[in-house]
Design a protein around this motif. Structure first.
Motif, PDB file in Angstrom:
ATOM      1  N   ALA A 347      57.667  25.231  37.469  1.00  0.00           N
ATOM      2  CA  ALA A 347      56.964  26.565  37.338  1.00  0.00           C
ATOM      3  C   ALA A 347      56.521  27.167  38.666  1.00  0.00           C
ATOM      4  N   LYS A 348      56.360  26.456  39.434  1.00  0.00           N
ATOM      5  CA  LYS A 348      55.999  27.118  40.896  1.00  0.00           C
ATOM      6  C   LYS A 348      57.365  27.903  41.416  1.00  0.00           C
ATOM      7  N   MET A 349      58.474  26.979  41.282  1.00  0.00           N
ATOM      8  CA  MET A 349      59.615  27.236  41.936  1.00  0.00           C
ATOM      9  C   MET A 349      60.023  28.577  41.172  1.00  0.00           C
ATOM     10  N   ILE A 350      59.948  28.410  39.782  1.00  0.00           N
ATOM     11  CA  ILE A 350      60.453  29.941  39.017  1.00  0.00           C
ATOM     12  C   ILE A 350      59.432  30.933  39.694  1.00  0.00           C
ATOM     13  N   GLN A 351      58.189  30.690  39.717  1.00  0.00           N
ATOM     14  CA  GLN A 351      57.202  31.936  40.195  1.00  0.00           C
ATOM     15  C   GLN A 351      57.624  32.443  41.455  1.00  0.00           C
ATOM     16  N   MET A 352      58.018  31.540  42.230  1.00  0.00           N
ATOM     17  CA  MET A 352      58.339  31.987  43.843  1.00  0.00           C
ATOM     18  C   MET A 352      59.738  32.701  43.765  1.00  0.00           C
ATOM     19  N   GLY A 353      60.445  32.209  42.883  1.00  0.00           N
ATOM     20  CA  GLY A 353      62.139  33.108  42.876  1.00  0.00           C
ATOM     21  C   GLY A 353      61.514  34.387  42.156  1.00  0.00           C
ATOM     22  N   MET A 354      60.607  34.774  41.547  1.00  0.00           N
ATOM     23  CA  MET A 354      60.461  36.055  40.941  1.00  0.00           C
ATOM     24  C   MET A 354      59.790  36.823  42.244  1.00  0.00           C
ATOM     25  N   HIS A 355      59.265  36.041  43.087  1.00  0.00           N
ATOM     26  CA  HIS A 355      58.449  36.831  44.337  1.00  0.00           C
ATOM     27  C   HIS A 355      59.420  37.159  45.390  1.00  0.00           C
ATOM     28  N   ALA A 356      60.252  36.040  45.691  1.00  0.00           N
ATOM     29  CA  ALA A 356      61.254  36.375  46.793  1.00  0.00           C
ATOM     30  C   ALA A 356      62.650  35.621  46.941  1.00  0.00           C
ATOM     31  N   GLN A 357      63.543  35.786  47.712  1.00  0.00           N
ATOM     32  CA  GLN A 357      64.711  34.823  47.807  1.00  0.00           C
ATOM     33  C   GLN A 357      64.439  33.609  48.473  1.00  0.00           C
ATOM     34  N   MET A 358      64.918  32.486  47.934  1.00  0.00           N
ATOM     35  CA  MET A 358      64.498  30.980  48.319  1.00  0.00           C
ATOM     36  C   MET A 358      65.825  30.491  48.919  1.00  0.00           C
ATOM     37  N   TRP A 359      65.949  30.414  50.304  1.00  0.00           N
ATOM     38  CA  TRP A 359      66.787  29.636  50.828  1.00  0.00           C
ATOM     39  C   TRP A 359      66.680  28.328  51.703  1.00  0.00           C
ATOM     40  N   ALA A 360      67.499  27.496  51.804  1.00  0.00           N
ATOM     41  CA  ALA A 360      67.255  26.232  52.425  1.00  0.00           C
ATOM     42  C   ALA A 360      68.080  25.676  53.273  1.00  0.00           C
ATOM     43  N   VAL A 361      67.687  24.891  54.378  1.00  0.00           N
ATOM     44  CA  VAL A 361      68.585  24.206  55.287  1.00  0.00           C
ATOM     45  C   VAL A 361      68.074  22.835  55.140  1.00  0.00           C
ATOM     46  N   SER A 362      69.140  21.874  54.569  1.00  0.00           N
ATOM     47  CA  SER A 362      68.834  20.776  54.022  1.00  0.00           C
ATOM     48  C   SER A 362      70.081  19.730  54.289  1.00  0.00           C
ATOM     49  N   ASP A 363      69.987  18.544  54.024  1.00  0.00           N
ATOM     50  CA  ASP A 363      71.002  17.667  54.141  1.00  0.00           C
ATOM     51  C   ASP A 363      71.384  17.300  52.467  1.00  0.00           C
TER      52      ASP A 363
END
Length: 414
Positions: A347-363
């Motif tokens: 739910a929090k990931m979806i809410q943030m995705g509505m608020h902004a672009q989400m990028w990640a640097v990860s393995d």
């Protein structure tokens, strides 16, 4: 600047206006003196030596390896008392996490591991046969706890207090719920994380924190001696409060605010937030850095999560929900049909995705990151430069907020 990645650092050249938001560089005293003073002057209780001497059985609750709690240092200080006690057991408060590895056991117990090994038990929230029912909170959370707690009744709790993205703070009551609670109990409590009031620093009005506090009332017949530590960003010991569980937690919260709450001049349209070791263990844990970073992010900006995710995803319940639901409405509908532990993260990931672009640097592999609604990247400098170009393409001047200790830092925007 140097950005933490696992136990190493990556160089990042930041050429745009920015500010770095990190835990406060507080003045730290001598570690042994901090520990000794806290134990000599406990709040609301007798000294630990008296507590231990009058306890026929003693159970020591300790954090697992996902938290940098200086458990081994505290145990070393208490060793002269513990070694003389006729019946001491240790219970690792894993909550719903996996059990510790051998390296994590060495981290938790230090040089005393081999001496205590035969007395160490690992909580497994999924083993119903290890749990006992104690009652329920006013919100209906059924308190099933590890039976070692109720069989022993005399409990030493060693915890650490820092802001938590939906429980308000770690530490104190969290050693019991979720620390040594049954999976179903943790699930009932964490369902309240869906509330907007479940936020960092929030205790009053936060349904998760209030449910934890209320649920502790069923433990009134326990005799608890609490040791709550507050660490610096580099895991040095800043403060320690011992004694009554509630009082020690409340005093530790005040000290934690001095370290982890940092003023932020303005929101950024680029936020780089890092899950530092050991909180980069998996994506499930790393998501806390996203939630803290969101507090410093402009609507429509870009948030970049930097986390090695050393052991992959962690509990993948939230990922499965994100895979089968495309919109916020669909996620909430699935949750309404039946909450499962981890759904609050979806739910929090979806809410943030509505608020902004989400990028990640990860393995983590590309497919996994995309399932989590994170745009995958590998090179940190290229990623940051791409974010700058993206913001400029929108006709805006880029401004970055960088949280090198994103899992631990709460930015307070002026």
């Amino acid at each position: 600047m140097k950005v933490p990645y696992g136990q190493e650092y990556i160089d990042l050249d930041v050429t745009i206006p920015h500010e770095i938001i990190a835990p406060v560089n507080v003045k730290v005293g001598k570690e042994s003196e901090i520990i000794a003073q806290a134990l000599e002057i406990p709040v609301g209780m007798e000294a630990f030596s008296t507590f231990a001497r009058t306890s026929d059985k003693l159970l020591v609750l300790v954090n697992d390896g996902t938290r940098p709690t200086p458990t081994s240092k505290v145990l070393k200080e208490l060793y002269p008392i513990l070694k003389e006690h006729p019946d001491v057991k240790f219970l690792i408060a894993t909550g719903a996490h996996r059990g510790p590895t051998e390296d994590e056991l060495k981290y938790i117990f230090g040089e005393l591991l081999d001496e205590f090994r035969s007395s160490i038990h690992v909580h497994d929230a999924r083993k119903d046969e290890d749990m006992v029912y104690l009652g329920e909170s006013s919100n209906g959370t059924e308190m099933y706890l590890n039976r070692l707690v109720t069989e022993t009744k005399n409990i030493l709790v060693i915890g650490s207090v820092e802001p938590h993205y939906f429980a308000g703070y770690t530490g104190g009551r969290k050693s019991f719920l979720p620390g040594v609670a049954a999976y179903r109990t943790i699930e009932m409590n964490h369902m309240h994380a869906l509330s907007e009031k479940a936020a960092p620093l929030a205790l009053k009005g936060n349904p998760v924190a209030e449910d934890m506090e209320d649920a502790m009332k069923v433990l009134n017949d326990l005799h608890v001696f609490s040791i709550q530590t507050v660490l610096t960003a580099d895991h040095g010991l800043y403060a320690m409060v011992a004694g009554d569980l509630k009082l020690s937690f409340e005093l530790a919260v005040k000290k934690a605010n001095e370290v982890f709450c940092t003023p932020c001049g303005r929101r950024g349209n680029i936020v780089l937030t890092v899950a530092p070791y050991p909180m980069d263990i998996d994506l499930y844990q790393s998501q806390k850095a996203l939630e803290n970073g969101k507090l410093a992010l402009e609507q429509g900006g870009i948030i970049i999560l930097v986390s090695k995710c050393r052991e992959g995803i962690g509990d993948d319940t939230f990922l499965k929900l994100l895979c089968c639901a495309q919109t916020s409405e669909e996620v909430m509908q699935k949750i309404a049909e039946g909450y499962k532990l981890g759904y609050h993260k979806a739910a929090k990931m979806i809410q943030m995705g509505m608020h902004a672009q989400m990028w990640a640097v990860s393995d983590l592999d590309t497919g996994t990151l995309e399932m989590a609604r994170l745009k995958p990247h590998t090179d940190l400098q290229e990623t940051f430069d791409m974010a700058i170009a993206t913001i400029r393409a929108k006709g805006k001047e880029p401004y970055a907020v960088v949280l090198p200790q994103g899992s631990l830092t709460v930015p307070l925007v002026k």
